[in-house]
Scaffold this active site. Structure first.
Site, PDB file in Angstrom:
ATOM      1  N   PRO A 157      -5.661  -1.521  15.133  1.00 29.49           N
ATOM      2  CA  PRO A 157      -6.617  -0.610  14.501  1.00 29.49           C
ATOM      3  C   PRO A 157      -6.201   0.848  14.661  1.00 29.49           C
ATOM      4  O   PRO A 157      -6.676   1.708  13.916  1.00 29.49           O
ATOM      5  CB  PRO A 157      -7.922  -0.872  15.244  1.00 29.49           C
ATOM      6  CG  PRO A 157      -7.738  -2.155  15.956  1.00 29.49           C
ATOM      7  CD  PRO A 157      -6.271  -2.326  16.197  1.00 29.49           C
TER       8      PRO A 157
ATOM      9  N   GLY B  30       0.816  -1.219   0.000  1.00 29.69           N
ATOM     10  CA  GLY B  30       0.000   0.000   0.000  1.00 29.69           C
ATOM     11  C   GLY B  30       0.848   1.267   0.000  1.00 29.69           C
ATOM     12  O   GLY B  30       0.445   2.266   0.606  1.00 29.69           O
ATOM     13  N   PRO B  31       2.000   1.272  -0.700  1.00 27.32           N
ATOM     14  CA  PRO B  31       2.944   2.402  -0.582  1.00 27.32           C
ATOM     15  C   PRO B  31       2.472   3.711  -1.234  1.00 27.32           C
ATOM     16  O   PRO B  31       3.046   4.751  -0.967  1.00 27.32           O
ATOM     17  CB  PRO B  31       4.197   1.884  -1.311  1.00 27.32           C
ATOM     18  CG  PRO B  31       3.657   0.931  -2.328  1.00 27.32           C
ATOM     19  CD  PRO B  31       2.476   0.265  -1.666  1.00 27.32           C
ATOM     20  N   ARG B  32       1.396   3.638  -2.078  1.00 23.64           N
ATOM     21  CA  ARG B  32       0.889   4.889  -2.668  1.00 23.64           C
ATOM     22  C   ARG B  32      -0.150   5.543  -1.775  1.00 23.64           C
ATOM     23  O   ARG B  32      -0.596   6.662  -2.016  1.00 23.64           O
ATOM     24  CB  ARG B  32       0.256   4.621  -4.031  1.00 23.64           C
ATOM     25  CG  ARG B  32       1.181   4.797  -5.224  1.00 23.64           C
ATOM     26  CD  ARG B  32       0.434   4.601  -6.533  1.00 23.64           C
ATOM     27  NE  ARG B  32      -0.260   3.344  -6.607  1.00 23.64           N
ATOM     28  CZ  ARG B  32      -1.594   3.230  -6.536  1.00 23.64           C
ATOM     29  NH1 ARG B  32      -2.356   4.276  -6.414  1.00 23.64           N
ATOM     30  NH2 ARG B  32      -2.161   2.029  -6.595  1.00 23.64           N
TER      31      ARG B  32
ATOM     32  N   HIS C  79     -13.794  10.788  10.878  1.00 28.07           N
ATOM     33  CA  HIS C  79     -12.703  10.457   9.954  1.00 28.07           C
ATOM     34  C   HIS C  79     -12.936  11.123   8.600  1.00 28.07           C
ATOM     35  O   HIS C  79     -14.042  11.546   8.281  1.00 28.07           O
ATOM     36  CB  HIS C  79     -12.598   8.938   9.760  1.00 28.07           C
ATOM     37  CG  HIS C  79     -11.938   8.246  10.911  1.00 28.07           C
ATOM     38  ND1 HIS C  79     -12.617   7.908  12.061  1.00 28.07           N
ATOM     39  CD2 HIS C  79     -10.660   7.847  11.093  1.00 28.07           C
ATOM     40  CE1 HIS C  79     -11.781   7.322  12.908  1.00 28.07           C
ATOM     41  NE2 HIS C  79     -10.585   7.276  12.354  1.00 28.07           N
TER      42      HIS C  79
ATOM     43  N   LYS D  23     -12.588   6.935   4.105  1.00 29.97           N
ATOM     44  CA  LYS D  23     -12.540   5.744   4.964  1.00 29.97           C
ATOM     45  C   LYS D  23     -13.659   4.780   4.566  1.00 29.97           C
ATOM     46  O   LYS D  23     -14.801   5.189   4.374  1.00 29.97           O
ATOM     47  CB  LYS D  23     -12.678   6.158   6.436  1.00 29.97           C
ATOM     48  CG  LYS D  23     -12.508   4.997   7.397  1.00 29.97           C
ATOM     49  CD  LYS D  23     -12.364   5.492   8.825  1.00 29.97           C
ATOM     50  CE  LYS D  23     -12.245   4.344   9.803  1.00 29.97           C
ATOM     51  NZ  LYS D  23     -11.103   3.464   9.553  1.00 29.97           N
TER      52      LYS D  23
ATOM     53  N   MET E 200      -1.204   6.324   4.409  1.00 30.25           N
ATOM     54  CA  MET E 200      -0.431   5.678   5.490  1.00 30.25           C
ATOM     55  C   MET E 200       0.840   5.057   4.928  1.00 30.25           C
ATOM     56  O   MET E 200       1.923   5.153   5.528  1.00 30.25           O
ATOM     57  CB  MET E 200      -1.280   4.595   6.163  1.00 30.25           C
ATOM     58  CG  MET E 200      -2.371   5.114   7.051  1.00 30.25           C
ATOM     59  SD  MET E 200      -1.715   5.820   8.571  1.00 30.25           S
ATOM     60  CE  MET E 200      -1.411   4.327   9.515  1.00 30.25           C
TER      61      MET E 200
HETATM   62  P1  NAP Z   1      -5.482   4.939   1.225  1.00 30.51           P
HETATM   63  O1  NAP Z   1      -4.848   6.276   1.136  1.00 30.51           O
HETATM   64  O2  NAP Z   1      -6.756   4.655   0.476  1.00 30.51           O
HETATM   65  O3  NAP Z   1      -4.363   3.864   0.829  1.00 30.51           O
HETATM   66  C1  NAP Z   1      -4.600   2.509   0.625  1.00 30.51           C
HETATM   67  C2  NAP Z   1      -3.639   2.076  -0.453  1.00 30.51           C
HETATM   68  O4  NAP Z   1      -3.645   0.655  -0.537  1.00 30.51           O
HETATM   69  C3  NAP Z   1      -4.031   2.612  -1.832  1.00 30.51           C
HETATM   70  O5  NAP Z   1      -2.884   3.156  -2.463  1.00 30.51           O
HETATM   71  C4  NAP Z   1      -4.514   1.353  -2.560  1.00 30.51           C
HETATM   72  O6  NAP Z   1      -4.310   1.415  -3.945  1.00 30.51           O
HETATM   73  C5  NAP Z   1      -3.607   0.336  -1.909  1.00 30.51           C
HETATM   74  N1  NAP Z   1      -4.032  -1.042  -2.117  1.00 30.51           N
HETATM   75  C6  NAP Z   1      -5.283  -1.568  -2.103  1.00 30.51           C
HETATM   76  N2  NAP Z   1      -5.212  -2.882  -2.350  1.00 30.51           N
HETATM   77  C7  NAP Z   1      -3.896  -3.186  -2.518  1.00 30.51           C
HETATM   78  C8  NAP Z   1      -3.188  -4.384  -2.806  1.00 30.51           C
HETATM   79  N3  NAP Z   1      -3.821  -5.539  -2.995  1.00 30.51           N
HETATM   80  N4  NAP Z   1      -1.834  -4.335  -2.879  1.00 30.51           N
HETATM   81  C9  NAP Z   1      -1.191  -3.200  -2.676  1.00 30.51           C
HETATM   82  N5  NAP Z   1      -1.786  -2.014  -2.444  1.00 30.51           N
HETATM   83  C10 NAP Z   1      -3.135  -2.023  -2.357  1.00 30.51           C
HETATM   84  O7  NAP Z   1      -5.805   4.582   2.747  1.00 30.51           O
HETATM   85  P2  NAP Z   1      -4.937   4.994   4.037  1.00 30.51           P
HETATM   86  O8  NAP Z   1      -5.531   6.217   4.657  1.00 30.51           O
HETATM   87  O9  NAP Z   1      -3.500   4.948   3.720  1.00 30.51           O
HETATM   88  O10 NAP Z   1      -5.311   3.773   4.988  1.00 30.51           O
HETATM   89  C11 NAP Z   1      -4.923   2.434   4.670  1.00 30.51           C
HETATM   90  C12 NAP Z   1      -5.548   1.501   5.706  1.00 30.51           C
HETATM   91  O11 NAP Z   1      -5.033   1.833   7.003  1.00 30.51           O
HETATM   92  C13 NAP Z   1      -7.079   1.630   5.828  1.00 30.51           C
HETATM   93  O12 NAP Z   1      -7.630   0.367   6.156  1.00 30.51           O
HETATM   94  C14 NAP Z   1      -7.258   2.600   6.994  1.00 30.51           C
HETATM   95  O13 NAP Z   1      -8.509   2.451   7.638  1.00 30.51           O
HETATM   96  C15 NAP Z   1      -6.122   2.167   7.871  1.00 30.51           C
HETATM   97  N6  NAP Z   1      -5.613   3.163   8.824  1.00 30.51           N
HETATM   98  C16 NAP Z   1      -5.092   2.655   9.966  1.00 30.51           C
HETATM   99  C17 NAP Z   1      -4.536   3.500  10.893  1.00 30.51           C
HETATM  100  C18 NAP Z   1      -3.946   2.886  12.135  1.00 30.51           C
HETATM  101  O14 NAP Z   1      -3.441   3.628  12.992  1.00 30.51           O
HETATM  102  N7  NAP Z   1      -3.981   1.559  12.272  1.00 30.51           N
HETATM  103  C19 NAP Z   1      -4.514   4.889  10.680  1.00 30.51           C
HETATM  104  C20 NAP Z   1      -5.026   5.390   9.495  1.00 30.51           C
HETATM  105  C21 NAP Z   1      -5.570   4.499   8.555  1.00 30.51           C
HETATM  106  P3  NAP Z   1      -5.365   2.225  -4.927  1.00 30.51           P
HETATM  107  O15 NAP Z   1      -4.990   3.657  -4.744  1.00 30.51           O
HETATM  108  O16 NAP Z   1      -5.051   1.682  -6.271  1.00 30.51           O
HETATM  109  O17 NAP Z   1      -6.731   1.909  -4.439  1.00 30.51           O
END
Ligand code: NAP
Length: 264
Positions: free
Chosen positions: A124, A8-10, A153, A157, A13
């Site tokens: 989480p 998920g590097p793009r 949020h 989300k 998070m």
């Molecule tokens: P985001 O900006 O939507 O990033 C998710 C990324 O994952 C997107 O770039 C997406 O690609 C990519 N992705 C989806 N499926 C994938 C796969 N099979 N292989 C590789 N990459 C994939 O979301 P975010 O805000 O970074 O949050 C990511 C997750 O962390 C969510 O579940 C969020 O609820 C959670 N989160 C957790 C915390 C914590 O403290 N634990 C804090 C904030 C967020 P596309 O752009 O192509 O869709």
């Protein structure tokens, strides 16, 4: 030195996790797993850090090709679970911030980690302040059992309520009897007006652009209220917790759900 792969590097998070891994002396980022851009180097992908690190579209192929001790997953619940199963197959320890896993998912993953005697962490919420908010809320609920949670949020989300709100409700339920709150005869004029019902405790989820991650736990008593609030202003706030989890997971032989079990 621990070899790290980030899925998920793009994402918001994932970008921060790449910076954290790169700036930590004891970590080596060996690859990233993206949905797109397989076969490229990070430096050639617009928006990624200028690094000579390979991008894979498939985690299994990635783990066959590069050294990896820890997988950091910050994707979606569906992919996060499959990534964890693949990591277990390769003896790799997952540190997962992805939210939205069901209880059944967590139990299944717990069982597999136990069988394989492999450390894993699903958190989480990686913000240390949010963990303290949950602990303080559990403490307060012993004395003030009437409580509602408002979590806020950003509007990208996918899951509601947030993992943090669900976890807070669960911690509170461990110290208070199930209690139906509000007027016994209350009715909702619009469905959902009173929020989600967790053993009588109501959880309200707000989704708006401009927000990051915020939660207020409001306790009510005779002539008084208590509010415990935490705000994450940006994704960098989660990275000390991700780093801590990566260090801790190496010494575990089972799955830990929640950073609160690490920062005891
Ligand atoms: P985001 O900006 O939507 O990033 C998710 C990324 O994952 C997107 O770039 C997406 O690609 C990519 N992705 C989806 N499926 C994938 C796969 N099979 N292989 C590789 N990459 C994939 O979301 P975010 O805000 O970074 O949050 C990511 C997750 O962390 C969510 O579940 C969020 O609820 C959670 N989160 C957790 C915390 C914590 O403290 N634990 C804090 C904030 C967020 P596309 O752009 O192509 O869709």
């Amino acid at each position: 030195m621990s070899n790290i792969v980030i899925a998920g590097p793009r994402g918001n998070m994932g970008k921060e996790a790449v910076k954290m891994a790169e700036s930590t002396n004891s970590f080596t980022l060996t690859a990233v797993v993206d949905r797109k851009n397989g076969g490229m180097l990070m430096k050639d992908v617009p928006g990624m850090e200028p690094l000579n690190i390979p991008v894979f579209e498939d985690l299994e192929e990635c783990l066959q090709r590069v050294e990896c001790d820890i997988l950091i997953d910050l994707t979606t619940p569906e992919h996060g679970k499959n990534h964890m199963l693949t990591a277990f197959d390769y003896g790799v320890r997952p540190v997962v911030g992805t939210t939205g896993f069901t209880d059944d998912d967590v139990h299944e993953l717990e069982r597999i980690a136990q069988e394989k005697k492999l450390g894993a962490i699903i958190a989480p919420n990686f913000a240390v302040g949010a963990i303290l908010m949950m602990k303080f809320s559990q403490m307060a609920a012993r004395y003030m059992p009437d409580v509602e949670i408002i979590e806020q949020h950003h509007d990208r989300k996918l899951d509601a309520p947030s993992g943090t709100a669900a976890k807070t409700a669960q911690l509170i339920s461990e110290v208070r009897e199930t209690k139906q709150q509000g007027h016994p005869e209350e009715t909702e004029q619009i469905t959902g007006a009173r929020g989600a019902d967790f053993e009588g405790l109501r959880i309200h989820s707000i989704r708006l652009p401009g927000l990051v991650a915020h939660q207020e736990v409001i306790f009510g008593g005779e002539g008084q209220t208590l509010k415990i609030r935490h705000d994450s202003m940006n994704r960098a706030s989660f990275m000390p917790g991700v780093k801590l989890a990566c260090e801790a997971v190496l010494n575990l032989d089972h799955l830990v759900y929640g950073l609160e079990h690490i920062i005891e």
